[in-house]
Design an enzyme around this catalytic site. Structure first.
Site, PDB file in Angstrom:
ATOM      1  N   VAL A 285       0.626  -1.209   0.026  1.00 35.02           N
ATOM      2  CA  VAL A 285      -0.256   0.232  -0.247  1.00 35.02           C
ATOM      3  C   VAL A 285       0.742   1.043  -0.064  1.00 35.02           C
ATOM      4  O   VAL A 285       0.207   2.396  -0.223  1.00 35.02           O
ATOM      5  CB  VAL A 285      -1.150   0.032   1.226  1.00 35.02           C
ATOM      6  CG1 VAL A 285      -1.998  -1.020   1.370  1.00 35.02           C
ATOM      7  CG2 VAL A 285      -0.084  -0.016   1.940  1.00 35.02           C
TER       8      VAL A 285
ATOM      9  N   TYR B 288       4.801   7.910  14.195  1.00 37.23           N
ATOM     10  CA  TYR B 288       3.278   7.071  13.346  1.00 37.23           C
ATOM     11  C   TYR B 288       2.174   7.578  14.037  1.00 37.23           C
ATOM     12  O   TYR B 288       1.007   8.377  13.749  1.00 37.23           O
ATOM     13  CB  TYR B 288       3.222   5.724  14.714  1.00 37.23           C
ATOM     14  CG  TYR B 288       1.804   4.538  14.351  1.00 37.23           C
ATOM     15  CD1 TYR B 288       1.875   3.881  14.013  1.00 37.23           C
ATOM     16  CD2 TYR B 288       1.456   4.746  16.150  1.00 37.23           C
ATOM     17  CE1 TYR B 288       0.709   2.578  13.587  1.00 37.23           C
ATOM     18  CE2 TYR B 288       0.317   3.971  16.210  1.00 37.23           C
ATOM     19  CZ  TYR B 288      -0.122   3.277  14.990  1.00 37.23           C
ATOM     20  OH  TYR B 288      -1.263   1.570  15.071  1.00 37.23           O
TER      21      TYR B 288
HETATM   22  N1  LIG Z   1      -2.735  -3.814  17.790  1.00 35.79           N
HETATM   23  C1  LIG Z   1      -2.729  -2.262  17.792  1.00 35.79           C
HETATM   24  O1  LIG Z   1      -2.738  -2.606  19.402  1.00 35.79           O
HETATM   25  C2  LIG Z   1      -3.620  -1.422  17.315  1.00 35.79           C
HETATM   26  C3  LIG Z   1      -3.756  -0.222  17.655  1.00 35.79           C
HETATM   27  C4  LIG Z   1      -3.814   0.997  17.126  1.00 35.79           C
HETATM   28  C5  LIG Z   1      -3.911   0.249  15.984  1.00 35.79           C
HETATM   29  N2  LIG Z   1      -3.808  -0.579  15.259  1.00 35.79           N
HETATM   30  C6  LIG Z   1      -3.905  -0.486  13.711  1.00 35.79           C
HETATM   31  O2  LIG Z   1      -4.612  -1.595  13.482  1.00 35.79           O
HETATM   32  C7  LIG Z   1      -3.812  -1.712  12.037  1.00 35.79           C
HETATM   33  C8  LIG Z   1      -3.656  -3.034  11.750  1.00 35.79           C
HETATM   34  O3  LIG Z   1      -2.584  -3.493  13.208  1.00 35.79           O
HETATM   35  P1  LIG Z   1      -2.357  -4.806  13.169  1.00 35.79           P
HETATM   36  O4  LIG Z   1      -2.262  -5.084  14.911  1.00 35.79           O
HETATM   37  O5  LIG Z   1      -3.522  -5.270  12.985  1.00 35.79           O
HETATM   38  O6  LIG Z   1      -1.114  -5.256  12.859  1.00 35.79           O
HETATM   39  P2  LIG Z   1      -0.645  -6.861  12.357  1.00 35.79           P
HETATM   40  O7  LIG Z   1      -1.468  -7.362  13.276  1.00 35.79           O
HETATM   41  O8  LIG Z   1       0.620  -6.355  12.722  1.00 35.79           O
HETATM   42  O9  LIG Z   1      -0.628  -6.954  11.033  1.00 35.79           O
HETATM   43  C9  LIG Z   1      -0.682  -6.321   9.750  1.00 35.79           C
HETATM   44  C10 LIG Z   1      -0.804  -6.489   8.431  1.00 35.79           C
HETATM   45  O10 LIG Z   1      -0.459  -5.126   7.444  1.00 35.79           O
HETATM   46  C11 LIG Z   1      -0.072  -5.634   6.553  1.00 35.79           C
HETATM   47  N3  LIG Z   1       0.735  -4.524   6.136  1.00 35.79           N
HETATM   48  C12 LIG Z   1       1.797  -4.929   6.700  1.00 35.79           C
HETATM   49  N4  LIG Z   1       2.203  -3.578   5.878  1.00 35.79           N
HETATM   50  C13 LIG Z   1       2.075  -3.186   4.874  1.00 35.79           C
HETATM   51  C14 LIG Z   1       2.047  -2.723   3.294  1.00 35.79           C
HETATM   52  N5  LIG Z   1       2.912  -2.043   3.085  1.00 35.79           N
HETATM   53  N6  LIG Z   1       0.636  -3.662   2.189  1.00 35.79           N
HETATM   54  C15 LIG Z   1      -0.383  -4.280   2.800  1.00 35.79           C
HETATM   55  N7  LIG Z   1       0.221  -4.931   3.956  1.00 35.79           N
HETATM   56  C16 LIG Z   1       0.363  -4.310   4.917  1.00 35.79           C
HETATM   57  C17 LIG Z   1       0.573  -6.668   7.134  1.00 35.79           C
HETATM   58  O11 LIG Z   1       0.248  -8.207   5.909  1.00 35.79           O
HETATM   59  P3  LIG Z   1       2.312  -8.954   5.362  1.00 35.79           P
HETATM   60  O12 LIG Z   1       1.931  -9.664   6.846  1.00 35.79           O
HETATM   61  O13 LIG Z   1       1.820  -9.582   4.655  1.00 35.79           O
HETATM   62  O14 LIG Z   1       3.228  -7.988   5.367  1.00 35.79           O
HETATM   63  C18 LIG Z   1      -0.715  -7.425   7.789  1.00 35.79           C
HETATM   64  O15 LIG Z   1      -1.853  -7.767   7.063  1.00 35.79           O
HETATM   65  C19 LIG Z   1      -2.833  -0.633  11.460  1.00 35.79           C
HETATM   66  O16 LIG Z   1      -2.774   0.324  10.928  1.00 35.79           O
HETATM   67  C20 LIG Z   1      -2.140  -0.371  13.454  1.00 35.79           C
HETATM   68  O17 LIG Z   1      -1.632   1.088  13.218  1.00 35.79           O
HETATM   69  C21 LIG Z   1      -3.260  -1.615  15.655  1.00 35.79           C
END
Ligand SMILES: NC(=O)c1ccc[n+]([C@@H]2O[C@H](COP(=O)([O-])OP(=O)(O)OC[C@H]3O[C@@H](n4cnc5c(N)ncnc54)[C@H](OP(=O)(O)O)[C@@H]3O)[C@@H](O)[C@H]2O)c1
Length: 238
Positions: free
Chosen positions: A57, A150
Site C-alpha cells: 500500500v 506513527y
Molecule cells: N494492535 C494494536 O494495538 C493497534 C492499535 C491501534 C491501531 N492499530 C492499527 O491497526 C492496523 C492493524 O494493526 P495490527 O495490530 O493488526 O497489525 P499486524 O498484526 O502487524 O498486521 C499488519 C497487517 O498489515 C499488513 N501490511 C503491513 N504493511 C503493509 C503494506 N505496506 N502493504 C500492505 N499490507 C501491509 C500485514 O501484511 P503482511 O504480513 O503481508 O506484511 C498485516 O496483514 C494498523 O493500521 C495499526 O496501525 C493497531
C-alpha cells in the site's frame, strides 16, 4: 454480492475484519504485502469466499496497478466497502529517529490512504454508495512519545477522514475512522502488557474481534448517518 477490500487483511485486526465482513455477506478482497502463508490461512478461514490481492500500500504505482487489474477482471463489480487497515509502527524518540523510520511509517500509514482510496472513489461516486473506514490509533488522537512518526501518520489520516467525509457525503459515501488503543496482535506482542494494563480503565488489552465488530457496524446500513467521525475503542484509555 457486495465487495469489500481490507488492506492488511491477512493478520491481526485486518484478519478479524475480513472474517466479520465475510459473515456479514461480503465478498472480501484480502490485501497483504509479504506474508503469503498468513494471507492464505485467512482466505481458508473464510472458506475460500474471498480472494487475495497482494500489493504494498505504500507503493503508489503498484497499488494503482493492482486495483486497476482487479477492476478490469471484474467489470460488473465494484469495491463498495474499503477498510484502510494496513499499517506498521517503527518507534523511536525523534532525536534518534532515522529518516527511513520516518518515511516508511508515513508512507505505509498515511500515504497509503491516498494511494488506495483515490482509485476506488470513482466507482463509489458513480454508484452513489460507499463506506470508507480508516483504522487509525489512540496514538494519532493524543500523540504518544516515541511515536512521532506513527502519531503524525495516524493524525493525518484522522484529518483526511474529516475532510473527505465533507467532500463526498452528498454522494451517500461515509468516511469514518476507528481509533483502537492496545489490541492483542503481532504489532503489540513485544509490549510490556502487565504494566500497560494498569493504565487501562477496563484493565485489559482489546481483541481484534472487538475492533472488527465496530468496523462491521460502520460498514452496515445501520451506520448510514455517521460520517466524519473518529470512534475510539480503547478500554477507556486516553
Ligand atoms: N494492535 C494494536 O494495538 C493497534 C492499535 C491501534 C491501531 N492499530 C492499527 O491497526 C492496523 C492493524 O494493526 P495490527 O495490530 O493488526 O497489525 P499486524 O498484526 O502487524 O498486521 C499488519 C497487517 O498489515 C499488513 N501490511 C503491513 N504493511 C503493509 C503494506 N505496506 N502493504 C500492505 N499490507 C501491509 C500485514 O501484511 P503482511 O504480513 O503481508 O506484511 C498485516 O496483514 C494498523 O493500521 C495499526 O496501525 C493497531
Amino acid at each position: 454480492m457486495k465487495t469489500a477490500l481490507v488492506t492488511g487483511g491477512s493478520r491481526g485486526i485486518g484478519r478479524a475484519i475480513v472474517e466479520t465482513l465475510s459473515k456479514d455477506g461480503y465478498h472480501v478482497i484480502i490485501n497483504y504485502a509479504n506474508n503469503e502463508s498468513a494471507a492464505k490461512e485467512t482466505l481458508r478461514a473464510v472458506s475460500g469466499k474471498g480472494e487475495l490481492l497482494c500489493f504494498d500500500v505504500s507503493n503508489r504505482e503498484k497499488t494503482v496497478e493492482a486495483l486497476a487489474n482487479w477492476a478490469s477482471a471484474n467489470p460488473n463489480e465494484y469495491i463498495e466497502v474499503l477498510v484502510n487497515n494496513a499499517g506498521i509502527r517503527n518507534d523511536n524518540l525523534l532525536w534518534w529517529m532515522e529518516n527511513e523510520q520516518w518515511d516508511k511509517v508515513i508512507d505505509t500509514n498515511l500515504n497509503s490512504f491516498y494511494n488506495v482510496t483515490k482509485p476506488l472513489l470513482k466507482d463509489m461516486l458513480s454508484h452513489k454508495s460507499g463506506r470508507i473506514v480508516n483504522i487509525v490509533s489512540l496514538s494519532g488522537v493524543k500523540g504518544l512519545p516515541g511515536q512521532t512518526n506513527y502519531s503524525a501518520a495516524k493524525g493525518g489520516v484522522i484529518a483526511a477522514t474529516k475532510a473527505l467525509a465533507q467532500e463526498i457525503g452528498r454522494k451517500n459515501i461515509t468516511v469514518n475512522a476507528v481509533a483502537p488503543g492496545f489490541i492483542h496482535t503481532d504489532m503489540t506482542s513485544g509490549l510490556p502488557e502487565a504494566e500497560l494494563r494498569k493504565m487501562i480503565p477496563l484493565g485489559r488489552f482489546g481483541n481484534a474481534d472487538e475492533v472488527a465488530s465496530l468496523v462491521s457496524f460502520l460498514a452496515s446500513g445501520k451506520a448510514a448517518y455517521i460520517t466524519g467521525q473518529v470512534i475510539n475503542i480503547n478500554g477507556g484509555l486516553y
